[in-house]
Scaffold this motif. Structure first.
Motif, PDB file in Angstrom:
ATOM      1  N   ASP A  33       0.826  -1.204   0.000  1.00 40.58           N
ATOM      2  CA  ASP A  33       0.000   0.000   0.000  1.00 40.58           C
ATOM      3  C   ASP A  33       0.862   1.257   0.000  1.00 40.58           C
ATOM      4  O   ASP A  33       0.482   2.281  -0.549  1.00 40.58           O
ATOM      5  N   ILE A  34       1.993   1.163   0.685  1.00 36.64           N
ATOM      6  CA  ILE A  34       2.950   2.274   0.716  1.00 36.64           C
ATOM      7  C   ILE A  34       4.348   1.673   0.563  1.00 36.64           C
ATOM      8  O   ILE A  34       4.634   0.614   1.129  1.00 36.64           O
ATOM      9  N   VAL A  35       5.197   2.340  -0.205  1.00 34.04           N
ATOM     10  CA  VAL A  35       6.600   1.941  -0.287  1.00 34.04           C
ATOM     11  C   VAL A  35       7.448   3.075   0.271  1.00 34.04           C
ATOM     12  O   VAL A  35       7.292   4.234  -0.127  1.00 34.04           O
ATOM     13  N   ALA A  36       8.306   2.750   1.230  1.00 31.21           N
ATOM     14  CA  ALA A  36       9.241   3.717   1.802  1.00 31.21           C
ATOM     15  C   ALA A  36      10.628   3.180   1.530  1.00 31.21           C
ATOM     16  O   ALA A  36      10.963   2.080   1.968  1.00 31.21           O
ATOM     17  N   ALA A  37      11.426   3.935   0.783  1.00 30.88           N
ATOM     18  CA  ALA A  37      12.703   3.370   0.337  1.00 30.88           C
ATOM     19  C   ALA A  37      13.833   4.380   0.450  1.00 30.88           C
ATOM     20  O   ALA A  37      13.613   5.578   0.554  1.00 30.88           O
ATOM     21  N   GLU A  38      15.053   3.831   0.413  1.00 30.68           N
ATOM     22  CA  GLU A  38      16.257   4.654   0.359  1.00 30.68           C
ATOM     23  C   GLU A  38      16.736   4.639  -1.088  1.00 30.68           C
ATOM     24  O   GLU A  38      16.933   3.570  -1.654  1.00 30.68           O
ATOM     25  N   GLY A  39      16.934   5.829  -1.667  1.00 35.24           N
ATOM     26  CA  GLY A  39      17.337   5.902  -3.075  1.00 35.24           C
ATOM     27  C   GLY A  39      18.819   6.155  -3.273  1.00 35.24           C
ATOM     28  O   GLY A  39      19.265   6.376  -4.406  1.00 35.24           O
ATOM     29  N   GLN A  40      19.604   6.115  -2.195  1.00 39.04           N
ATOM     30  CA  GLN A  40      21.029   6.476  -2.280  1.00 39.04           C
ATOM     31  C   GLN A  40      21.776   5.717  -3.369  1.00 39.04           C
ATOM     32  O   GLN A  40      22.619   6.288  -4.065  1.00 39.04           O
ATOM     33  N   SER A  41      21.452   4.438  -3.531  1.00 35.75           N
ATOM     34  CA  SER A  41      22.202   3.591  -4.465  1.00 35.75           C
ATOM     35  C   SER A  41      22.244   4.150  -5.877  1.00 35.75           C
ATOM     36  O   SER A  41      23.175   3.876  -6.626  1.00 35.75           O
ATOM     37  N   ILE A  42      21.236   4.897  -6.252  1.00 34.92           N
ATOM     38  CA  ILE A  42      21.192   5.452  -7.597  1.00 34.92           C
ATOM     39  C   ILE A  42      21.596   6.928  -7.537  1.00 34.92           C
ATOM     40  O   ILE A  42      20.879   7.754  -6.979  1.00 34.92           O
ATOM     41  N   GLY A  43      22.771   7.218  -8.056  1.00 35.62           N
ATOM     42  CA  GLY A  43      23.192   8.609  -8.225  1.00 35.62           C
ATOM     43  C   GLY A  43      23.931   9.229  -7.058  1.00 35.62           C
ATOM     44  O   GLY A  43      24.498  10.313  -7.205  1.00 35.62           O
ATOM     45  N   ASN A  44      23.918   8.590  -5.893  1.00 37.98           N
ATOM     46  CA  ASN A  44      24.467   9.245  -4.706  1.00 37.98           C
ATOM     47  C   ASN A  44      25.588   8.446  -4.051  1.00 37.98           C
ATOM     48  O   ASN A  44      25.500   7.225  -3.912  1.00 37.98           O
TER      49      ASN A  44
END
Lengths: 447, 520
Positions: free
Chosen positions: A255-266
């Motif tokens: 229903d909700i996705v809470a994620a860390e996006g660091q792996s892409i671009g950072n």
């Protein structure tokens, strides 16, 4: 001082125009008792050269991950970021712009955010995503509070595979804002029975996939059970690259996705700044926290973008806002968007496949070391080993051999001695076979 | 020297202002740019990878089945796409950005270079402490500078931005009250002029928000404030200098009174940049204050972040500071990640240890300025704002008599009966080549225009901005309302329909959903 353009001549001319005898006259509202009469006890102005020398000396005291064979993950991953990404985010028009409050002259930021929202929605398999949160852990806490609002319930069930920092941030919010948390014990295999923990007060079940131990599992049965009980399924992803290869949270019923996006671009950046991703279903969008870019048209009928649905937000709703967030992770989100644009469907899929292949290779090499046991069966680019002795000391000894061996259980769960022999190990596209062999050989030597 | 700023004679300019239709849709340097998703073509790639080793997958049957739907682009296409997008942005690097309360000052590039040193950028947050002594030293040094500049004994570095810092400071206050048997203290006093984040933060923590009116001078109404104090009051949240750009002259008394009533003093430090090196918050009686490193200490705003919001704490609140924090131990610097004897941390706010990349940039900024340079920067920021106020007050209307601090607040009385709203006025400033100041905030004056030039603007640059303000004010008074209502004309987009965006939300691209098409 090189950053200050006004000269003494300018300052005198300006004071004359104001009609003030000196600059202190402008500070007349400051109570005399609180006025500093001399500079604070800190060094004075330094040249660029001197500052660079001081900070470079501090930087030199750190062991750089890229200069070692590095296999660390547990929520932060070392990936290769294409040169174009850092070049583009350093364009002054992106770097030195503010939150796009004047859309006519910030279409660049707004269109990039709209693209970011689309990319995040696509890879998580959700309908809609916001313009970013501070990081994955705060995104997770905001997701729980959103579930509380949507269900009007006040109890969150947390998987034992949730990163302990994420759990602690949720628990902190629970204690301070008044909701309950039931957290399952850490379990590397993923064999916990979360469905049995759901009761009539449960607003959400929070489960990380892959788990902090690297285990991946099918969440469809859990989603069905949670939703049948009137609770929402919140899926946490700390390694977003995994979604290039495994089923998306949306496809598994989140229903909700809470994620860390660091792996892409950072970069790793010693833990920040990172970029929290937040995605949900269309029907929940008005309870979503954070900024949103939306499409519209201008007075000439041309397509353009604005910040929208701001009636959820603090600057309009004040104490009735869905969240107090204002500044988010704009530039890190831009880095994510650019890196993802360069990857595309083809590159993102290849990147994920390469990560998985390297992890499988590494797991085989390490599991062959005497006394080492591979704990989990299914994984993406990270897995957990059980060592015959406490992992923290092993990691320290491996540093001397040029290996950052992973994250020891004792670092993440200092109070749980039974997890002390666990070592969480990640492999990415950056690891070579020579590095893997060095790791396996060195591990055999120190055990 | 040509001082015309490229201005052409009015007659010639008028004849050219009609929109020019081009076949491409581009307008010379203003390039139209489609969405990424409208440019993808299968078979392209923007990143090449080493060869994929053959292995037996360990995915437990959870391999993704459907395509994701991401567009494939090559590197030159991606670079052109984002370069074109960047050119549709106004930025500090392109011109004055006098956005009140937001502090858009120059972002030195040395700071970017330092944050990218491999020793800071390429270290993992969970590396053994022995391998990150330099990073911990940097955090400790930043803490020392922040504590010295504020006179406060402790600082929590981990909050991710200003609002997160507010949450941290108010959480420490909650914890301290609870520890002292003050669980029943639920009411937080917040001036009407406060940033929206203040009441939102207080409410998020379960406090009730009680608004304090402003007096006729734009300051806290001291008598109204006194009347609201009581045994159920937890804290006051006050911005100082306040959001009207004014220093609260009664601040020491305000602090004394809240302490006497058993509550704490939270200061919103968004405007700390006006007083760095001139006033130490500790000397004002403050218990907690967040510092927006992205405002006062010039870490770039990046189109909306990332920021960093360290919170300085008084001795009374220091024991409740959140985890983690850095200490000097037997083996050098140590990172404390669990509750220690004698401390009562209220919890953890964020993954890992805070916005390290922002810490490096802020420290580089502080070291570059030094104690003397930061004091000068504060003085220049205040001087610049007062200069603008002095030079426009005959034509425009200043909300409260000066002097002001780092920003000056105008209201829309000067537009009375002109048919021009403050929004129209601001949009006309876009055509003049400026980012408009903050509009309609603070809420305590009608049609607010909050101008914060910062110390980064030269007198020459301010003069051009002031001339534009004056020319527009004169134009409004001459009855040229239509000119303002149609502004901006020269920006990449004319006024955008925000009502439509909110009523029929389109929050992502969907296949086949292209609306009006722009040129390639």
């Amino acid at each position: 001082m090189r950053y200050l353009p006004n000269t003494e001549y300018d300052r005198r001319a300006m004071l004359a125009a104001i009609g003030a005898p000196d600059v202190d006259a402008l500070f007349r509202d400051v109570p005399p008792a609180a006025r500093l009469t001399k500079p604070v006890d800190l060094p004075n102005t330094k040249s660029e050269l001197e500052v660079e020398r001081t900070l470079a000396a501090m930087a030199a005291k750190n062991r750089v991950a890229g200069a070692m064979a590095s296999f660390m993950g547990a929520g932060a991953y070392r990936h290769h970021v294409p040169a174009a990404v850092d070049h583009l985010i350093q364009r002054g028009e992106f770097l030195t712009s503010y939150t796009p409050y004047q859309p006519e002259i910030t279409q660049g930021t707004l269109q990039a955010l709209f693209e970011f929202q689309t990319q995040v929605a696509l890879i998580t398999g959700m309908d809609v995503a916001n313009a970013s949160m501070y990081d994955g852990a705060t995104s997770c806490a905001e997701a729980v509070m959103m579930a509380n609002r949507l269900t009007r319930r006040t109890r969150a069930v947390l998987s034992g595979g949730l990163h302990p920092h994420y759990r602690e941030v949720v628990e902190t919010h629970a204690k301070l804002t008044g909701f309950k948390v039931a957290a399952a014990s850490p379990d590397a295999t993923g064999n916990e029975d979360l469905a049995a923990m759901i009761d009539a007060e449960t607003s959400c079940v929070v489960v990380q996939n892959p788990s902090v131990f690297g285990q991946i599992r099918d969440l469809k049965p859990l989603a069905a059970k949670a939703q049948a009980a009137g609770a929402l399924l919140i899926v946490v992803v700390t390694e977003i690259v995994s979604l290039g290869l495994i089923e998306s949270p949306g496809a598994m019923g989140a229903d909700i996705v809470a994620a860390e996006g660091q792996s892409i671009g950072n970069a790793l950046n010693f833990g920040g700044p990172y970029v929290g991703l937040f995605a949900t279903r269309d029907k929940y969008v008005r309870q979503m926290p954070g900024r949103l870019a939306g499409e519209t048209v201008d007075a000439d009928g041309r397509r353009g973008w604005v910040l929208t649905l701001s009636t959820r937000e603090q600057h309009i709703r004040r104490e009735k806002a869905t969240s107090n967030i204002c500044t988010n992770s704009g530039l890190c989100a831009l880095a994510f968007t650019i890196h993802m644009a360069l990857l595309g469907e083809t590159g993102f899929t290849q990147l994920a496949a390469l990560n998985h292949a390297h992890a499988v290779q590494l797991a085989e090499k390490l599991a062959a070391v005497k006394g080492v046991e591979l704990v989990n069966g299914a994984f993406f680019n990270e897995f957990t080993l059980k060592l015959p002795k406490p992992a923290e000391a092993v990691v320290e000894r491996l540093v001397k051999k040029g290996v950052l061996a992973g994250v020891p259980g004792g670092r993440l769960w200092p109070r749980k001695k039974e997890l002390g022999n666990l070592l969480i190990v990640a492999a990415t596209e950056t690891n070579t076979e020579a590095e893997m062999d060095l790791f396996a050989r060195s591990l055999a030597e120190v055990l | 020297m040509d001082m015309s700023q490229g201005r052409v004679a009015r007659e010639a300019a008028n004849s050219d202002l009609a929109p020019v239709e081009t076949a491409s849709g581009h307008r010379a340097l203003l390039q139209e740019e489609r969405l990424l998703f409208e440019q993808g073509r299968e078979g392209r790639i923007g990143v090449d990878f080493p060869k994929l080793p053959k292995v037996a997958e360990k995915l437990n049957g959870l391999k993704r089945k459907a395509a994701i739907g991401l567009p494939d682009l090559s590197e030159p296409q991606a670079i052109r796409h984002f370069t074109r997008l960047s050119q549709k942005n106004y930025a500090i690097d392109t011109g004055p950005y006098p956005l009140g309360s937001c502090t858009m000052k120059h972002n030195p590039r040395l700071n970017e270079k330092m944050a990218r040193l491999a020793g800071f950028a390429d270290i993992h947050p969970l590396q053994p402490e022995s391998t990150v002594q330099g990073a911990l030293e940097l955090m400790d040094t930043l803490a020392h500078w922040l504590k010295t500049l504020t006179g406060m004994p402790a600082v929590a570095l981990s909050p991710g931005a200003g609002a997160h810092g507010e949450f941290c400071g108010m959480a420490a206050i909650r914890a301290a009250l609870d520890a002292k048997g003050g669980k029943k203290r639920k009411r937080v006093l917040v001036p009407e002029s406060a940033h929206g984040t203040n009441p939102a933060t207080a409410a998020a923590l379960g406090f009730t928000v009680d608004s304090i009116p402003a007096d006729a001078r734009g300051r806290v109404d001291l008598e109204a404030y006194k009347a609201k104090l009581g045994p159920d009051v937890a804290a006051i949240m006050l911005t100082n200098p306040n959001t009207c750009g004014l220093f609260e002259p009664d601040i020491i008394e305000i602090a004394r009174l809240i302490h006497e009533a058993g509550g704490y003093f939270y200061c919103d430090g968004a405007n700390f940049n006006a007083i760095v090196g001139k006033v130490r918050p500790a000397d004002l009686g403050i218990d907690a204050m967040h510092i927006n490193l992205h405002k006062t200490f010039s870490t770039p705003h990046g189109g909306g972040g990332p920021g960093a919001g360290p919170v300085v704490l008084s001795a009374a609140l220091a024991p409740y500071a959140p985890l983690p924090y850095v200490v000097h131990g037997r083996k050098g610097f140590e990172l404390v990640e669990t509750k220690q004897k004698g401390a009562s941390p209220f919890g953890r706010l964020k993954g890992f240890h805070g916005q390290m990349g922002m810490f490096v940039r802020a420290l580089a900024y502080m070291m570059s300025h030094g104690a003397d340079g930061m004091r000068q920067a504060s003085e220049d920021a205040v001087l610049n704002a007062n200069y603008i106020m002095a030079r426009v007050k005959d034509l425009m209307t200043v909300a409260f008599d000066g002097p002001c601090m780092h920003e000056c607040l105008l209201d829309d009385r000067f537009l009375k009966d002109t048919g021009v709203s403050m929004l129209d006025f601001a949009k006309a400033l876009i055509d003049e080549g400026f980012h408009p100041p903050t509009m309609y905030f603070p809420l305590v004056v009608h049609g607010a225009l909050l101008i914060e030039p910062t110390e980064s603007e030269s007198r020459g640059s301010l003069d051009i901005f002031i001339d534009s303000l004056r020319a527009l004010a004169a134009r409004a008074k001459k009855g040229e309302a239509a000119y303002f209502q149609a502004a901006p004309r020269l920006a990449p987009r004319r006024r955008l329909d925000e009502t439509r965006a909110a009523r029929q939300p389109v929050l992502r691209w969907k296949p086949g959903a292209e609306t009006k098409q722009a040129a390639e």
